[in-house]
Design a protein around this motif. Structure first.
Motif, short mmCIF file in Angstrom:
data_model
loop_
_atom_site.label_atom_id
_atom_site.label_comp_id
_atom_site.label_asym_id
_atom_site.label_seq_id
_atom_site.Cartn_x
_atom_site.Cartn_y
_atom_site.Cartn_z
N THR A 40 42.71 3.99 -29.11
CA THR A 40 43.89 4.11 -28.24
C THR A 40 44.78 5.30 -28.59
O THR A 40 45.46 5.83 -27.71
N ASP A 41 44.80 5.72 -29.85
CA ASP A 41 45.71 6.79 -30.25
C ASP A 41 45.00 8.13 -30.45
O ASP A 41 45.57 9.05 -31.04
N ILE A 42 43.78 8.27 -29.96
CA ILE A 42 43.05 9.54 -30.11
C ILE A 42 43.67 10.60 -29.21
O ILE A 42 43.76 10.43 -27.99
N GLU A 43 44.10 11.71 -29.80
CA GLU A 43 44.68 12.82 -29.03
C GLU A 43 43.69 13.96 -28.81
O GLU A 43 43.85 14.76 -27.89
N THR A 44 42.69 14.04 -29.65
CA THR A 44 41.72 15.12 -29.55
C THR A 44 40.84 14.95 -28.30
O THR A 44 40.46 13.84 -27.95
N LYS A 45 40.53 16.09 -27.65
CA LYS A 45 39.68 16.06 -26.46
C LYS A 45 38.29 16.56 -26.83
O LYS A 45 38.13 17.46 -27.66
N PHE A 46 37.28 15.99 -26.18
CA PHE A 46 35.89 16.34 -26.47
C PHE A 46 35.22 16.81 -25.19
O PHE A 46 34.75 16.02 -24.38
N PRO A 63 36.14 8.38 -26.11
CA PRO A 63 35.70 7.25 -26.91
C PRO A 63 36.23 5.93 -26.36
O PRO A 63 37.41 5.80 -26.02
N GLY A 64 35.33 4.98 -26.23
CA GLY A 64 35.68 3.68 -25.67
C GLY A 64 35.31 3.53 -24.21
O GLY A 64 35.27 2.42 -23.69
N LYS A 65 35.05 4.66 -23.54
CA LYS A 65 34.69 4.63 -22.12
C LYS A 65 33.25 5.11 -21.96
O LYS A 65 32.98 6.31 -21.88
N LYS A 66 32.34 4.16 -21.90
CA LYS A 66 30.92 4.48 -21.86
C LYS A 66 30.53 5.27 -20.62
O LYS A 66 29.55 6.04 -20.65
N ASP A 67 31.25 5.09 -19.50
CA ASP A 67 30.88 5.79 -18.28
C ASP A 67 31.01 7.30 -18.42
O ASP A 67 30.36 8.06 -17.69
#
Length: 435
Positions: A40-46, A63-67
């Motif tokens: 929930t607190d991830i700020e980095t973009k991939f 992360p967390g969103k498999k789609d």
């Protein structure tokens, strides 16, 4: 010149301070996995890049969103490269990122390429950005954990502070990362222990580059470090960024892989004493490095060309000099020409730091030309040298020996007589000498 030196000293102090404050901080215990499962607190973009539009941020893994895995066309069965940038003054990607992406796709066309975007945390004062690498490393670790064991082919590529992000991530993922390559200006520390185990020094002009290759549990870490001498205003950035271009070179010039040699000191390397490949004493630099299992630290050296392709060929020339007079002379200019089955390189200028009667002279030569099998060597003392006794005495050179680092081949002559300004030629194949 004085101002530049002062600034380098100041920067060095800031870097050391940042390093200590950053990596002396406690890292979450690996046994406590609650934090690494919280996205929930991830700020980095991939950003997932494509072969068709490598410069565009068109899709992001979340992360967390498999789609998002499907939407971005991310294939978990393919090799994956994650590029991690460093400190950013302007908050923008530098041009080397696009060049590296293109080079990766050229070498591994079907790979997944991710750009780790932490620009928001990287554009602060250096000290604050350095401290943020720990947070970004945790974000990267959580991404890898989310994708789980499917990323055994993952290769993290970190530049500058990004190298430390990669180190933190590799530490926290508990052996999930297959390989780490990094370029930085200060020592990487994980869990309070230095990872600077092996050093590869690359020399060109005033720019000194170092590459560290480190086996870390099941990881292999490749870390570039720079020692910079002041020259022009842009020399720091130019030298620091050279690690990226050396790695790009190793990707796109597959047939021209630079070779590095294990050596105890820079002086010994410059004398050509370390061109051995026995017992894994030499290795390719960059993407094509051969993995070697070792627990010992090792310094490895090589010289590079001025531009891509950076590969040069290393030769040791060694001979014994003697004369009826006991003389010791310094800074002697010598011109060497090499001739081989594939090419030739003429008028290589060398300065011998010291030549003393009844001693062995050894020095390193490099050429950007692949000579093939060495056939002939031409040796000439410059007419402006101070070998004054050459004018009235013969100076004997006994047994010239030449060793090629890249091929490990050796050639030798018997003996020759040299006079100042004269040329000596020996045929390396038949050992025929002509004065």
């Amino acid at each position: 010149m004085g101002k530049e030196i002062t600034w380098l000293i100041i920067i060095g102090i800031c870097i050391k301070s940042s390093c200590e404050s950053l990596f002396n901080a406690e890292t979450p215990a690996l046994s406590n996995t609650d934090w690494i499962l919280d996205y929930t607190d991830i700020e980095t973009k991939f950003s997932v890049r494509s072969v068709e539009e490598p410069e565009e941020d068109l899709c992001y893994l979340v992360p967390g969103k498999k789609d998002t895995v499907t939407q971005c066309g991310f294939n978990i069965s393919l090799p994956t490269f994650a590029i991690i940038h460093g400190w950013s003054v302007a908050g923008l990607f530098e041009s080397w990122i696009h060049k590296l992406i293109a080079a990766l796709f050229e070498r591994v066309p079907n790979a997944n390429v991710i750009v780790v975007d932490w620009l928001d945390r990287a554009q602060h004062h250096y000290h604050n950005s350095a401290a943020n690498t720990k947070l970004v490393g945790e974000d990267v670790a959580r991404l890898i954990n989310w994708l789980e064991y499917n990323l055994m082919n993952l290769h993290l590529l970190g530049y500058s502070l990004g190298a430390h992000v990669a180190g933190v991530a590799g530490n926290l993922t508990n052996n999930k990362v297959n390989r780490i390559t990094g370029g930085t200006v200060w020592q990487l520390v994980v869990r309070g222990h230095s990872l600077c185990i092996g050093v590869l020094k690359v020399k060109h002009n005033v720019r000194h580059t170092s590459l560290i290759t480190i086996p870390l549990l099941c990881h292999t870490l490749h870390l570039f470090i720079y020692f910079i001498e002041p020259d022009l205003d842009q020399i720091m950035k130019c030298a620091h960024e050279r690690s990226v271009h050396l790695f790009i070179d190793s990707l796109v010039n597959k047939q021209q892989q630079s070779m590095a040699y294990r050596c105890n000191s820079e002086d010994a390397f410059d004398r050509g004493l370390c061109l051995s490949c026995r017992k894994n004493r030499c290795n390719n630099m960059g993407f094509g490095v051969n993995k070697i299992r070792t627990t010992k630290s090792a310094k490895m050296y090589l010289k590079t060309g001025a531009s891509m392709p950076f590969k040069v060929f290393h030769y040791q020339m060694k001979f014994h000099v003697f004369n009826q007079q006991n003389l010791s002379l310094s800074e002697q200019p010598v011109i060497v020409s090499l001739y081989g089955t594939h090419g030739e390189k003429e008028d290589i200028q060398v300065i011998l730091s010291n030549v003393t009667t009844n001693t062995t002279v050894s020095f390193l030569l490099t050429t950007d030309v692949d000579l093939g099998e060495l056939l002939r060597v031409m040796l000439q003392w410059d007419s402006d040298s101070y070998f004054s006794f050459f004018n009235s005495h013969k100076f004997m050179v006994r047994r010239i020996r030449v060793k090629a680092g890249e091929t490990q081949s050796k050639s030798a002559s018997t003996f020759i007589y040299l006079l100042q300004s004269t040329v000596s030629i020996f045929d390396a194949k038949s050992q025929y000498l002509q004065c």
